[in-house]
Design a protein around this motif. Structure first.
Motif, PDB file in Angstrom:
ATOM      1  N   LEU A   1       0.427   4.196   3.104  1.00 23.37           N
ATOM      2  CA  LEU A   1      -0.688   3.310   3.283  1.00 23.37           C
ATOM      3  C   LEU A   1      -1.458   3.991   2.029  1.00 23.37           C
ATOM      4  O   LEU A   1      -1.738   5.252   2.107  1.00 23.37           O
ATOM      5  CB  LEU A   1      -1.297   3.152   4.358  1.00 23.37           C
ATOM      6  CG  LEU A   1      -2.804   2.539   4.150  1.00 23.37           C
ATOM      7  CD1 LEU A   1      -2.571   1.022   3.877  1.00 23.37           C
ATOM      8  CD2 LEU A   1      -3.781   2.815   5.456  1.00 23.37           C
TER       9      LEU A   1
ATOM     10  N   PHE B   1      -4.422   4.588  -0.079  1.00 19.51           N
ATOM     11  CA  PHE B   1      -6.101   4.258   0.496  1.00 19.51           C
ATOM     12  C   PHE B   1      -7.020   4.687  -0.421  1.00 19.51           C
ATOM     13  O   PHE B   1      -8.290   4.416  -0.338  1.00 19.51           O
ATOM     14  CB  PHE B   1      -6.213   4.512   1.983  1.00 19.51           C
ATOM     15  CG  PHE B   1      -6.199   6.220   1.964  1.00 19.51           C
ATOM     16  CD1 PHE B   1      -5.105   7.016   2.136  1.00 19.51           C
ATOM     17  CD2 PHE B   1      -7.520   6.704   2.099  1.00 19.51           C
ATOM     18  CE1 PHE B   1      -5.216   8.148   2.317  1.00 19.51           C
ATOM     19  CE2 PHE B   1      -7.612   8.198   2.058  1.00 19.51           C
ATOM     20  CZ  PHE B   1      -6.317   8.985   2.178  1.00 19.51           C
TER      21      PHE B   1
ATOM     22  N   TYR C   1      -2.184   8.683  -0.159  1.00 18.17           N
ATOM     23  CA  TYR C   1      -1.524   8.041   0.863  1.00 18.17           C
ATOM     24  C   TYR C   1      -1.638   8.718   2.371  1.00 18.17           C
ATOM     25  O   TYR C   1      -1.984   9.762   2.466  1.00 18.17           O
ATOM     26  CB  TYR C   1       0.039   7.702   0.598  1.00 18.17           C
ATOM     27  CG  TYR C   1       0.442   7.812  -0.753  1.00 18.17           C
ATOM     28  CD1 TYR C   1       0.914   6.409  -1.233  1.00 18.17           C
ATOM     29  CD2 TYR C   1       0.453   8.847  -1.810  1.00 18.17           C
ATOM     30  CE1 TYR C   1       1.409   6.206  -2.680  1.00 18.17           C
ATOM     31  CE2 TYR C   1       1.090   8.515  -3.100  1.00 18.17           C
ATOM     32  CZ  TYR C   1       1.508   7.302  -3.480  1.00 18.17           C
ATOM     33  OH  TYR C   1       2.062   6.943  -4.571  1.00 18.17           O
TER      34      TYR C   1
ATOM     35  N   SER D   1      -0.038   7.733   6.510  1.00 18.86           N
ATOM     36  CA  SER D   1       0.795   7.016   7.003  1.00 18.86           C
ATOM     37  C   SER D   1       0.632   5.629   7.546  1.00 18.86           C
ATOM     38  O   SER D   1      -0.666   5.404   7.712  1.00 18.86           O
ATOM     39  CB  SER D   1       1.612   7.546   8.338  1.00 18.86           C
ATOM     40  OG  SER D   1       0.888   7.643   9.325  1.00 18.86           O
ATOM     41  N   ALA D   2       1.748   4.675   7.569  1.00 20.21           N
ATOM     42  CA  ALA D   2       0.819   3.287   8.157  1.00 20.21           C
ATOM     43  C   ALA D   2       0.306   3.186   9.421  1.00 20.21           C
ATOM     44  O   ALA D   2      -0.590   2.543   9.725  1.00 20.21           O
ATOM     45  CB  ALA D   2       2.215   2.339   8.115  1.00 20.21           C
TER      46      ALA D   2
ATOM     47  N   LYS E   1      -5.504   5.903  10.096  1.00 16.21           N
ATOM     48  CA  LYS E   1      -6.491   4.908   9.356  1.00 16.21           C
ATOM     49  C   LYS E   1      -7.534   5.822   8.725  1.00 16.21           C
ATOM     50  O   LYS E   1      -7.804   6.963   9.028  1.00 16.21           O
ATOM     51  CB  LYS E   1      -7.490   4.127  10.652  1.00 16.21           C
ATOM     52  CG  LYS E   1      -6.816   3.064  11.162  1.00 16.21           C
ATOM     53  CD  LYS E   1      -7.873   2.432  12.208  1.00 16.21           C
ATOM     54  CE  LYS E   1      -7.221   1.103  12.594  1.00 16.21           C
ATOM     55  NZ  LYS E   1      -5.971   0.969  13.080  1.00 16.21           N
TER      56      LYS E   1
ATOM     57  N   VAL F   1      -5.517  -4.353   5.316  1.00 17.40           N
ATOM     58  CA  VAL F   1      -4.356  -3.620   4.613  1.00 17.40           C
ATOM     59  C   VAL F   1      -3.496  -4.817   3.842  1.00 17.40           C
ATOM     60  O   VAL F   1      -3.169  -5.975   4.413  1.00 17.40           O
ATOM     61  CB  VAL F   1      -3.370  -2.944   5.461  1.00 17.40           C
ATOM     62  CG1 VAL F   1      -2.081  -2.404   4.875  1.00 17.40           C
ATOM     63  CG2 VAL F   1      -4.276  -1.683   6.235  1.00 17.40           C
TER      64      VAL F   1
ATOM     65  N   GLN G   1      -0.042  -5.615   2.421  1.00 17.44           N
ATOM     66  CA  GLN G   1       1.475  -5.168   2.675  1.00 17.44           C
ATOM     67  C   GLN G   1       1.969  -5.695   1.372  1.00 17.44           C
ATOM     68  O   GLN G   1       2.198  -7.049   1.202  1.00 17.44           O
ATOM     69  CB  GLN G   1       1.840  -5.849   3.976  1.00 17.44           C
ATOM     70  CG  GLN G   1       2.815  -5.055   4.461  1.00 17.44           C
ATOM     71  CD  GLN G   1       2.388  -3.792   4.841  1.00 17.44           C
ATOM     72  OE1 GLN G   1       1.171  -3.399   5.581  1.00 17.44           O
ATOM     73  NE2 GLN G   1       3.175  -2.652   4.779  1.00 17.44           N
TER      74      GLN G   1
ATOM     75  N   CYS H   1       5.258  -0.555   2.293  1.00 16.41           N
ATOM     76  CA  CYS H   1       4.304  -0.029   1.731  1.00 16.41           C
ATOM     77  C   CYS H   1       2.967  -1.059   1.818  1.00 16.41           C
ATOM     78  O   CYS H   1       3.125  -2.185   1.419  1.00 16.41           O
ATOM     79  CB  CYS H   1       4.513  -0.047   0.001  1.00 16.41           C
ATOM     80  SG  CYS H   1       5.931   1.186  -0.248  1.00 16.41           S
ATOM     81  N   GLY H   2       1.901  -0.467   2.034  1.00 17.13           N
ATOM     82  CA  GLY H   2       0.693  -1.168   2.025  1.00 17.13           C
ATOM     83  C   GLY H   2      -0.388  -0.447   1.217  1.00 17.13           C
ATOM     84  O   GLY H   2      -0.355   0.731   0.962  1.00 17.13           O
ATOM     85  N   HIS H   3      -1.533  -1.366   0.878  1.00 18.11           N
ATOM     86  CA  HIS H   3      -2.643  -0.511   0.536  1.00 18.11           C
ATOM     87  C   HIS H   3      -3.785  -1.048   1.046  1.00 18.11           C
ATOM     88  O   HIS H   3      -3.968  -2.229   1.564  1.00 18.11           O
ATOM     89  CB  HIS H   3      -2.738  -0.599  -1.103  1.00 18.11           C
ATOM     90  CG  HIS H   3      -2.756  -2.091  -1.780  1.00 18.11           C
ATOM     91  ND1 HIS H   3      -3.945  -2.569  -1.846  1.00 18.11           N
ATOM     92  CD2 HIS H   3      -1.734  -2.644  -2.244  1.00 18.11           C
ATOM     93  CE1 HIS H   3      -3.773  -3.774  -2.330  1.00 18.11           C
ATOM     94  NE2 HIS H   3      -2.640  -4.110  -2.691  1.00 18.11           N
ATOM     95  N   THR H   4      -5.009  -0.180   0.812  1.00 14.28           N
ATOM     96  CA  THR H   4      -6.417  -0.749   1.226  1.00 14.28           C
ATOM     97  C   THR H   4      -7.352  -0.053   0.370  1.00 14.28           C
ATOM     98  O   THR H   4      -7.107   0.733  -0.459  1.00 14.28           O
ATOM     99  CB  THR H   4      -6.485  -0.255   2.684  1.00 14.28           C
ATOM    100  OG1 THR H   4      -7.723  -1.041   3.339  1.00 14.28           O
ATOM    101  CG2 THR H   4      -6.760   1.094   3.013  1.00 14.28           C
TER     102      THR H   4
END
Ligand SMILES: O=C(O)CCC(=O)C(=O)O
Length: 325
Positions: A157, A159, A291, A293-294, A297, A311, A313, A318-321
């Motif tokens: 993730l 972030f 980053y 881990s998924a 938080k 998030v 996806q 891979c995701g981002h926020t």
């Protein structure tokens, strides 16, 4: 006033988490932060060809707190990103925001990109991956994702993202003081060179092996700095101690002189910063992505309304926020 009382009471009564003997930090960490990480690496490499392929890089990362992945990002992806960002700089309606330096205890402010002086060393364009699709090929380039998902043993993730046009000149620091997670050591960052970096441009610098310095505890208990809770002097003492303690241990201060497309990944507690700029005519374009881990938080989710804790996806891994948009 009430807030002040709350923080001072909390400082008096807060105690640090109990020591975790299997980790260097009392805040735990990833498997690469375990005292027996090299043995764990051998076991994983024997069972998993993907880990075996990265074994040398992982060993270096465990021992030094960082690793360099040469040519990690395709040059055409960087060109596309720089063109998209340039168009945003020139547009009057870009939603992008930048962090700019100001005087005061918070020492930075967030402003629309159009109001930011991009040539000031501490200006950072925030979370470009939210608004520029081309940023995704950089922050989630295959070699970065392979390495990070092995280290996190999970999806990744992004972030927090920081785009720099110039060297940051930021004092040597540990990200765990400012880039805060519910699991503070579940953190890595990538630093991608968007051009060949020249000596004198304010190169990234770091103390190799400083990720193992004993925890610095804010108000005797916390891994992160809170300017309302913790004294300014305590923050300054932390920064000073990184240089002193690295010197006492003989840890070398190294600088990164990458070619365009090279990436450096650092672990949660690596002490790093931006060198002084010797030649102000030089740019030092780079993209930093933080980053976790998924399954972890960002701490900032605590302060965002539920609908903003989302998030995006990008693919199954891979995701981002973001806290800004
Ligand atoms: O690129 C630099 O000069 C430093 C970046 C940095 O320290 C960070 O993003 O945490």
């Amino acid at each position: 006033m009430l807030r002040k009382l709350y923080w001072s009471a909390r400082s008096l009564f807060a105690s640090p988490p109990p020591a975790q003997p299997e980790y260097f930090s009392r805040f735990g960490g990833l498997w690469t932060d375990r005292r027996d990480a090299l043995a764990v690496l051998d076991r994983k490499a024997a069972q998993d060809p993907a880990v075996a392929a990265l074994q040398g890089k992982l060993k270096f990362f465990i021992e030094n707190g960082y690793v360099i992945l040469e040519g990690a990002v395709p040059l055409d992806a960087i060109d596309a990103y720089r063109a998209e960002l340039q168009a945003a700089f020139e547009a009057d309606n870009t939603p992008l925001l930048a962090s700019v330096p100001v005087q005061g205890p918070q020492d930075k402010d967030v402003v629309p990109l159009a109001q930011a002086d991009l040539d000031a060393p501490l200006t950072k364009v925030l979370d470009t991956y939210v608004h520029l699709p081309s940023a995704l090929r950089l922050s989630f380039a295959d070699p970065l994702v392979r390495f990070l998902s092995t280290v996190f043993e999970d999806g990744i993730l992004a972030f927090q993202g920081l785009h720099f046009e110039r060297g940051s000149t930021q004092a040597v620091h540990q990200d765990t003081a400012y880039v805060v997670l519910e699991n503070p050591m579940s953190l890595c960052a990538s630093w991608v060179a968007l051009e060949d970096v020249q000596p004198g441009s304010g190169e990234l610098m770091y103390y190799a092996g400083s990720h193992r310095l004993p925890d610095w505890l804010y108000s005797g208990a916390f891994k992160h700095y809170n300017h309302e809770r913790d004294k300014h002097e305590e923050h300054m003492a932390h920064l000073k101690s990184l240089v002193e303690r690295s010197g006492e241990r003989g840890l070398p201060l190294q600088t990164f002189l990458p070619k365009k497309g090279d990436a450096l990944i650092w672990s949660a507690d690596l002490a790093h910063g931006g060198s002084q700029i010797g030649d102000p005519s030089l740019t030092r374009r780079s993209l930093v992505t933080h980053y976790t881990s998924a399954s972890t938080k960002p701490y900032y989710f605590r302060f965002l309304p539920a609908e903003r804790q989302k998030v995006v996806q990008v693919n199954p891994q891979c995701g981002h926020t973001t806290m800004y948009y």
